[in-house]
Structures are given as structure tokens and as C-alpha cells.
Enzyme design. Structure first.
Site: not given
Length: 225
Positions: A95-96, A99
């Protein structure tokens, strides 16, 4: 009665969201990922596959303190995620990195959120002071300024939603496409990502409720004048 309902909602919404994410993280942090990768290895793999060799990965303190720093071009992972081999760690790390991919591609909502940060910070820190001072001293324009700053902070919360959901979508696509997880792990990975996203939905909902309360109060103040 309406105030009691409002107060209960302010308490229940964030508590429910936090319980949901903690339950999901606690459950799947105990489930080892079949790939055997640590969160740091998952992050590095996805970054490299997307040409993001310049993005570093660092260990950070705290629990679920994971984030991507677009200014420093660093993915920071909490110790459990960084060193762990769990399914939850795989989901959070991916998920990170989602970004970081957004940053590389100039994802529209991420750019908008970045531009809103200064005003949103002012809104979060000073809007209450302006609103309360305006109401105490019956200065309508001062209270209105506070509400406008609070509205900017609320807008930031809502712009954050597509940023987070898109990062989770990118994370799922990456871990599946790169074979980081197998077919039997897709459902569990998505549960972790969905639970994390719920916290942002809850934060936006609470922020909106607070804004509406002050808008109604400001409207009453103006009518009294």
C-alpha cells in the site's frame, strides 16, 4: 436528543474504524505470507519493478506508523512490517509503495492533497480558536473565517479518500501481477487493505459532522444579528 446522537456518532465512528483495522492487522499479522518476504523486501521488489530505484525504504518506530514521504522519496515501514513475514505486512508495505507509484505518475488527487496541506494544517490547528473567539465576542466574520479554514481541513480529508483507495488498488494489482501473493491470499490481503481504508472514511465522516455543527451554529449566530 439530537446533540446526544451527534456525540454518540462522533465516538462510535472512529472507535469502530480503529477496532476494525486493529482486528484485521492483529489477525493477519499472525498469518505468514507464502512468499516468505519481509515487508521491506516486498516494498523493494514492487519499487524496482516500477523503476523506482531512487525511492529508499527506512524502518520507523511505532505501530502502523507506515507512510510514504513524497518530499524525501522514502517509504517508511514500522518495525513489525519492515522485518516481519506476515500477510498483513505484505499488504501494508504494498500500500505504501502504491503512494510512491502515485507520486511517480503525478496522480491528480495526490497533487491536490499536497497543495492543500498548508491550509489544512492551519484549519486543523487554528479553526477552533477563530470560531470560538468569534462566537464569544460576537464577531461573525472571525467565526466565518474559522469555519472556512475548517472546511479546507475537511476537504483535505475527503481528497485523501481517493488517494488511499487508489493506493490500495495499486497495491493489490502489484502483489498479484508480480506473484508476491498466491491466489489463496488475495481475499485476506484485500481485507487488510479495506480495513485500513475504513479509518480514512471514518476520519472524513467525523470531520464533516464537526464542520456541519459549526455551520449550523454560525447560521444561528448570523440570524441573531
Amino acid at each position: 436528543m439530537s446533540f446526544l446522537i451527534y456525540f454518540i456518532l462522533l465516538l462510535i465512528i472512529p472507535i469502530f474504524a480503529q477496532m476494525k483495522v486493529k482486528r484485521a492487522y492483529s489477525k493477519y499479522s499472525k498469518v505468514p505470507a507464502s512468499n516468505g518476504y519481509t515487508g521491506a523486501e516486498v516494498a523493494r521488489k514492487i519499487l524496482d519493478e516500477n523503476g523506482l530505484y531512487n525511492v529508499k525504504i527506512e524502518e520507523t518506530h511505532g505501530v502502523l506508523s507506515d507512510h510514504y514521504d513524497p518530499t524525501a522519496k522514502v517509504v517508511r515501514l514500522s518495525s513489525d512490517i519492515y522485518h516481519g513475514h506476515s500477510l498483513a505486512g505484505t499488504a501494508v508495505a504494498a500500500h505504501e509503495v502504491g503512494h510512491a507509484i502515485q507520486d511517480k505518475e503525478g496522480y491528480t488527487f495526490m497533487r491536490i492533497r499536497h497543495k492543500l496541506v498548508p491550509v489544512a494544517n492551519i484549519g486543523s490547528n487554528f479553526s477552533w480558536i477563530l470560531i470560538i473567539a468569534g462566537m464569544i465576542f460576537s464577531i461573525y466574520n472571525l467565526a466565518l473565517l474559522g469555519v472556512l479554514f475548517m472546511a479546507a481541513a475537511v476537504l483535505f480529508q475527503f481528497v485523501t479518500l481517493p488517494v488511499e483507495f487508489n493506493a490500495s488498488s495499486r497495491a493489490m494489482n502489484q502483489v498479484v501481477a508480480l506473484g508476491v501473493i498466491d491466489a489463496g491470499e488475495e481475499r485476506e490481503t484485500k481485507k487488510v487493505l479495506d480495513a485500513a481504508a475504513l479509518t480514512y472514511v471514518a476520519a472524513a465522516a467525523v470531520a464533516l459532522l464537526e464542520l456541519l455543527r459549526f455551520v449550523f451554529m454560525l447560521t444561528g449566530m448570523n440570524n441573531d444579528d
